[in-house]
Design a protein around this motif. Structure first.
Motif, short mmCIF file in Angstrom:
data_model
loop_
_atom_site.label_atom_id
_atom_site.label_comp_id
_atom_site.label_asym_id
_atom_site.label_seq_id
_atom_site.Cartn_x
_atom_site.Cartn_y
_atom_site.Cartn_z
N ASP A 90 0.76 -1.42 -0.06
CA ASP A 90 0.09 -0.24 -0.08
C ASP A 90 0.90 1.18 -0.03
O ASP A 90 1.14 1.69 1.12
N SER A 91 1.20 1.81 -1.31
CA SER A 91 1.71 3.21 -1.36
C SER A 91 3.30 3.25 -0.85
O SER A 91 3.83 4.38 -0.96
N TRP A 92 3.76 2.19 0.02
CA TRP A 92 4.96 2.50 0.50
C TRP A 92 6.07 2.35 -0.58
O TRP A 92 7.00 2.81 -0.72
N TYR A 93 5.85 1.20 -1.43
CA TYR A 93 6.88 0.97 -2.49
C TYR A 93 6.71 1.68 -3.63
O TYR A 93 7.42 2.13 -4.29
N CYS A 94 5.44 1.71 -4.14
CA CYS A 94 5.03 2.44 -5.64
C CYS A 94 3.77 3.15 -5.33
O CYS A 94 2.85 2.30 -5.08
N THR A 95 3.53 4.21 -5.88
CA THR A 95 2.37 4.71 -6.09
C THR A 95 2.44 5.54 -7.86
O THR A 95 3.49 5.61 -8.45
N GLY A 96 1.43 5.50 -8.36
CA GLY A 96 1.17 6.01 -9.63
C GLY A 96 0.02 7.14 -9.57
O GLY A 96 -1.03 6.83 -9.07
N GLU A 97 0.49 8.32 -10.10
CA GLU A 97 -0.45 9.41 -10.00
C GLU A 97 -0.53 9.71 -11.64
O GLU A 97 0.36 10.07 -12.19
#
Length: 100
Positions: A90-97
């Motif tokens: 959950d968002s710790w490793y990778c996020t995409g916006e």
């Protein structure tokens, strides 16, 4: 001179006919984030290519971004962001916006 012009037109027409048309494609750009996302770009690529309608994923032309080529009307940008956000937690490793 007239033969030269005709020959040039013939060459131009042949090249135009040989060039594939990529109608129905669009590009979606995602800004990547997360503390360790750079270490998991292979996983990001895999997650994006599993989305139905994705044709290509470019993670190299812009550092920290994914440029995704999709079939027009087949993929919603939010699907791509969701795929990236699911990589390694959950968002710790990778996020995409989604970039507009």
């Amino acid at each position: 001179m007239n033969s030269f012009i005709k020959f040039g037109c013939l060459i131009g027409f042949a090249c135009a006919m040989a060039t594939p048309v990529f109608a129905g494609e669009e590009k979606v750009m995602l800004m990547l984030g997360g503390k360790y996302c750079d270490a998991y770009l292979g996983n990001v690529r895999d997650a994006l290519t599993k989305v139905a309608g994705v044709k290509a994923v470019d993670l190299e032309s812009m550092k920290g971004h994914a440029v995704v080529t999709v079939e027009s009307g087949k993929v919603k940008p939010v699907q791509l962001a969701t795929a990236v956000n699911g990589v390694k937690g959950d968002s710790w490793y990778c996020t995409g916006e989604i970039m507009k």
